[in-house]
Scaffold this motif. Structure first.
Motif, PDB file in Angstrom:
ATOM      1  N   ALA A 174       2.314   1.670  -3.475  1.00  0.00           N
ATOM      2  CA  ALA A 174       1.299   2.107  -4.440  1.00  0.00           C
ATOM      3  C   ALA A 174       1.002   3.599  -4.287  1.00  0.00           C
ATOM      4  O   ALA A 174       0.770   4.307  -5.268  1.00  0.00           O
ATOM      5  CB  ALA A 174       0.031   1.286  -4.259  1.00  0.00           C
ATOM      6  N   ASN A 175       1.012   4.092  -3.033  1.00  0.00           N
ATOM      7  CA  ASN A 175       0.671   5.499  -2.796  1.00  0.00           C
ATOM      8  C   ASN A 175       1.865   6.434  -2.943  1.00  0.00           C
ATOM      9  O   ASN A 175       1.716   7.646  -2.967  1.00  0.00           O
ATOM     10  CB  ASN A 175       0.092   5.680  -1.383  1.00  0.00           C
ATOM     11  CG  ASN A 175      -1.237   4.963  -1.254  1.00  0.00           C
ATOM     12  OD1 ASN A 175      -1.941   4.791  -2.251  1.00  0.00           O
ATOM     13  ND2 ASN A 175      -1.561   4.510  -0.053  1.00  0.00           N
TER      14      ASN A 175
ATOM     15  N   ASP B 227       5.536  14.166  -3.856  1.00  0.00           N
ATOM     16  CA  ASP B 227       4.616  14.523  -2.772  1.00  0.00           C
ATOM     17  C   ASP B 227       5.130  13.960  -1.443  1.00  0.00           C
ATOM     18  O   ASP B 227       4.868  12.798  -1.094  1.00  0.00           O
ATOM     19  CB  ASP B 227       3.224  13.933  -3.087  1.00  0.00           C
ATOM     20  CG  ASP B 227       2.220  14.253  -1.986  1.00  0.00           C
ATOM     21  OD1 ASP B 227       2.602  14.945  -1.013  1.00  0.00           O
ATOM     22  OD2 ASP B 227       1.067  13.802  -2.091  1.00  0.00           O
TER      23      ASP B 227
ATOM     24  N   ASP C 145       4.629   8.823  -4.015  1.00  0.00           N
ATOM     25  CA  ASP C 145       4.798   9.737  -5.149  1.00  0.00           C
ATOM     26  C   ASP C 145       6.012  10.605  -4.833  1.00  0.00           C
ATOM     27  O   ASP C 145       6.002  11.359  -3.857  1.00  0.00           O
ATOM     28  CB  ASP C 145       3.537  10.596  -5.296  1.00  0.00           C
ATOM     29  CG  ASP C 145       3.697  11.665  -6.370  1.00  0.00           C
ATOM     30  OD1 ASP C 145       4.810  11.802  -6.930  1.00  0.00           O
ATOM     31  OD2 ASP C 145       2.712  12.376  -6.634  1.00  0.00           O
TER      32      ASP C 145
ATOM     33  N   GLU D 291       6.104   8.885   4.392  1.00  0.00           N
ATOM     34  CA  GLU D 291       6.066   8.163   5.683  1.00  0.00           C
ATOM     35  C   GLU D 291       7.457   8.039   6.309  1.00  0.00           C
ATOM     36  O   GLU D 291       7.878   6.977   6.762  1.00  0.00           O
ATOM     37  CB  GLU D 291       5.464   6.760   5.498  1.00  0.00           C
ATOM     38  CG  GLU D 291       4.008   6.787   5.070  1.00  0.00           C
ATOM     39  CD  GLU D 291       3.372   5.402   5.052  1.00  0.00           C
ATOM     40  OE1 GLU D 291       3.865   4.503   5.760  1.00  0.00           O
ATOM     41  OE2 GLU D 291       2.376   5.242   4.324  1.00  0.00           O
TER      42      GLU D 291
ATOM     43  N   THR E 150       3.543  11.475   1.058  1.00  0.00           N
ATOM     44  CA  THR E 150       3.427  10.021   0.872  1.00  0.00           C
ATOM     45  C   THR E 150       4.677   9.279   1.351  1.00  0.00           C
ATOM     46  O   THR E 150       4.762   8.073   1.249  1.00  0.00           O
ATOM     47  CB  THR E 150       3.218   9.685  -0.625  1.00  0.00           C
ATOM     48  OG1 THR E 150       4.405  10.077  -1.359  1.00  0.00           O
ATOM     49  CG2 THR E 150       2.024  10.398  -1.202  1.00  0.00           C
TER      50      THR E 150
ATOM     51  N   LYS F  57       6.367  -0.549  -8.539  1.00  0.00           N
ATOM     52  CA  LYS F  57       5.205   0.119  -9.141  1.00  0.00           C
ATOM     53  C   LYS F  57       5.005  -0.356 -10.582  1.00  0.00           C
ATOM     54  O   LYS F  57       3.890  -0.654 -10.998  1.00  0.00           O
ATOM     55  CB  LYS F  57       5.423   1.627  -9.173  1.00  0.00           C
ATOM     56  CG  LYS F  57       4.955   2.393  -7.940  1.00  0.00           C
ATOM     57  CD  LYS F  57       5.326   3.841  -8.165  1.00  0.00           C
ATOM     58  CE  LYS F  57       4.648   4.914  -7.462  1.00  0.00           C
ATOM     59  NZ  LYS F  57       3.454   4.738  -6.737  1.00  0.00           N
TER      60      LYS F  57
ATOM     61  N   VAL G 205       0.855  -1.196   0.000  1.00  0.00           N
ATOM     62  CA  VAL G 205       0.000   0.000   0.000  1.00  0.00           C
ATOM     63  C   VAL G 205       0.891   1.245   0.000  1.00  0.00           C
ATOM     64  O   VAL G 205       0.666   2.210  -0.740  1.00  0.00           O
ATOM     65  CB  VAL G 205      -0.966  -0.008   1.211  1.00  0.00           C
ATOM     66  CG1 VAL G 205      -1.652   1.341   1.371  1.00  0.00           C
ATOM     67  CG2 VAL G 205      -1.990  -1.126   1.056  1.00  0.00           C
TER      68      VAL G 205
END
Length: 447
Positions: free
Chosen positions: A148-149, A154, A151, A159, A157, A210, A145
C-alpha cells in the motif's frame, strides 16, 4: 456506402467499439460494420434464451422451469470490471456511464483443498479468515502495508526491494510468506493465471495488488462491477458514443473483401460496393490470413436454480481456483451473476467457468469447478481458439485485435486497445483523448 472514411471498423466486439468511439471523438470519420445482425461479436449477450439453445445446437428448447426466454441475457464471455481499472476509467472519461447501470459483485472467493473461502476484503476479515494461521496473518498484513505504501518514484518506500530487478519470489521470501498465501496473493489479488510472474521484476505485481485493493476500497464488497442486462451493453454504449460523434453503423453487412493496394489497405468491399479508408480495425474473424492461433479457452455456461454453496448465498461472485490447487499451469475461474442483474429469469443464476485449455480433454480440466456448482440445470460448452495478429499493422494499416482471453476482468482487453491506438496514431494512449468535447455539435443535451 461509396465514400471515403478515415477508419473502417469491422466487428462490434468491445475492443472494436471502444476504438471506434475514441477515433470518432478525436474527429475521425468512422464507418463501423458487422456481418452479424446484433452488436457485440464474441463479447455479446445472447437473448432470448431460445437463441442460446440454438447457438449451442441443443435439440430441445428451454423447459418451462427456465421462465420467460426474454428475461435472459447470457454473456458468451464472462468478465467483470475492476472498479478502479482501465475500463471503468474509459467509461467515465467518455461518459458512456450515462447509458449503463452497474452493481457491485458481492464477493470474491478462492479455492483451497477442495473448499472455497472468501478472499478477505478488509483487515478485520483478513484477521478472521481461515485461509491462514495467526502468525502467517501478521506477516501477510506487513506485506500488504508494504504494498500500500510502495511508490515507484520514492525509494524511501522500497524497503530494500528494487522494483526493476527484485523478482516477486524474493519479495515473498523477504516477508516469509508460505505457499498457500503466495498462491492466494498471486492468483486472487494480483489475478495472474500462471506462476510465470514469480521470476520477473516485482513492480507489475505490486501495481496489480494495488489495483485490487484500490478497487476494493471503492465499494467494499469486492473489487468487481457488473452491468445490468449483461456485458453486451458495453459495446453498445461505446457504439452510441461513436454515433453521437458522426460514426456510421451498419449491421448485417457481409464483408466480401478487404481491398489492398501496394501492401496497404485502401477499402472494404461489401455487397458489390467499396468503402474506401486509410486505416482498418477488425477482430481476428475478418482476417484469418493475418492472425495466428495462440491457444484455446474453454468456457462453460451453467444455469443454476440456487446460489453457489459456501458463498453466503451471494447473488453474484467470482471463484478463483489457483492452478497449484488442481495440478495445472493456469487458473480456473467461475463468474456468477443472476436474476438480480436482469440477465436471468427470477430465482435463476448463471455461472460461467473459464480456463485456458491444456490437454486433449478440456471438459475434464474444469471438473473441479463443475463440482462446486452442482446441481446444474443446463450447461453450454464452448471451446474457442484464441487468435493474435501476425503483424503490427504499420505497413498494411490493418489493425487486428486479439481474442478475449480467459481472465475474468477487462484489463488485458484495455491493454490491447491502448496498444492498437499507439500503433495507429504513433502516440501513447492518453485517457484525456477520450474526453467528450464540451461544445461539440454532436453533443447530447444534458439529460
Amino acid at each position: 456506402m461509396d465514400e471515403e472514411y478515415d477508419v473502417i471498423v469491422l466487428g462490434t466486439g468491445l475492443t472494436e467499439c471502444i476504438l471506434s468511439g475514441i477515433m470518432s471523438v478525436n474527429g475521425k470519420k468512422v464507418l463501423h460494420m458487422d456481418r452479424n445482425p446484433y452488436y457485440g461479436g464474441e463479447s455479446s449477450s445472447i437473448t432470448p434464451l431460445e437463441e442460446l439453445y440454438k447457438r449451442f445446437s441443443l435439440p430441445e428448447s428451454p423447459p418451462e422451469s427456465m421462465g420467460r426466454g426474454r428475461d435472459w441475457n447470457v454473456d458468451l464471455i464472462p468478465k467483470f470490471l475492476m472498479a478502479n481499472g482501465q475500463l471503468v476509467k474509459m467509461l467515465l472519461y467518455t461518459e458512456v456511464t450515462r447509458y449503463l447501470d452497474f452493481k457491485v459483485v458481492e464477493g470474491s472467493f478462492v479455492y483451497k483443498g477442495g473448499k472455497i473461502y472468501k478472499v478477505p476484503s478488509t483487515e478485520t476479515e483478513a484477521l478472521a479468515s481461515n485461509l491462514m494461521g495467526m502468525f502467517e496473518k501478521r506477516r501477510f498484513r506487513k506485506f500488504l502495508v508494504f504494498v500500500a505504501n510502495f511508490d515507484e518514484n520514492d525509494p524511501k518506500t522500497f524497503e530494500g526491494v528494487d522494483p526493476k530487478t527484485t523478482d516477486m519470489r524474493e519479495v515473498y521470501k523477504k516477508f516469509d510468506l508460505g505457499q498457500d498465501v503466495i498462491d492466494f496473493t498471486g492468483h486472487a489479488l494480483a489475478l495472474y493465471r500462471t506462476d510465470d510472474y514469480l521470476d520477473v521484476p516485482c513492480l507489475e505485481t505490486i501495481n496489480r495488488i494495488k489495483l485490487y485493493s484500490e478497487s476494493l476500497a471503492r465499494y467494499g464488497k469486492s473489487p468487481y462491477l457488473y452491468p445490468l442486462y449483461g456485458l453486451g451493453e458495453l459495446p453498445q454504449g461505446f457504439a452510441r458514443l461513436s454515433a453521437i460523434y458522426g460514426g456510421t453503423y451498419m449491421l448485417n453487412k457481409p464483408v466480401e473483401e478487404i481491398v489492398m493496394e501496394d501492401g496497404h489497405v485502401v477499402g472494404v468491399k461489401s455487397e458489390g460496393e467499396v468503402a474506401r479508408c486509410k486505416q482498418l480495425i477488425c477482430d481476428p474473424s475478418y482476417i484469418p490470413d493475418r492472425v495466428r492461433k495462440a491457444g484455446q479457452v474453454i468456457r462453460v455456461i451453467c444455469v443454476l436454480s440456487h446460489p453457489i454453496k459456501n458463498t453466503n448465498d451471494a447473488n453474484s461472485c467470482q471463484i478463483i481456483i489457483p492452478q497449484n490447487q488442481v495440478n495445472r499451469n493456469s487458473d480456473i475461474y467461475v463468474c456468477m451473476i443472476s436474476y438480480a442483474h436482469n440477465v436471468a429469469a427470477q430465482g435463476k443464476y448463471i455461472a460461467i467457468i473459464s480456463t485456458t485449455v491444456e490437454t486433449e480433454e478440456p471438459e475434464a480440466e474444469i471438473e473441479p469447478a463443475l463440482e462446486l456448482l452442482e446441481p446444474i440445470d443446463q450447461k453450454f460448452v464452448a471451446i474457442s481458439d484464441l487468435y493474435e495478429p501476425t503483424d503490427d499493422g504499420t505497413e498494411s494499416q490493418v489493425f487486428a485485435s486479439s481474442s478475449y482471453d480467459a481472465t475474468t476482468h477487462f484489463e488485458t482487453t484495455c491493454n490491447d486497445i491502448k496498444d492498437i491506438y499507439k500503433r495507429m496514431t504513433g502516440s501513447d494512449f492518453d485517457f484525456e483523448n477520450m474526453k467528450r468535447k464540451q461544445n461539440d455539435v454532436f453533443g447530447e443535451d444534458e439529460q
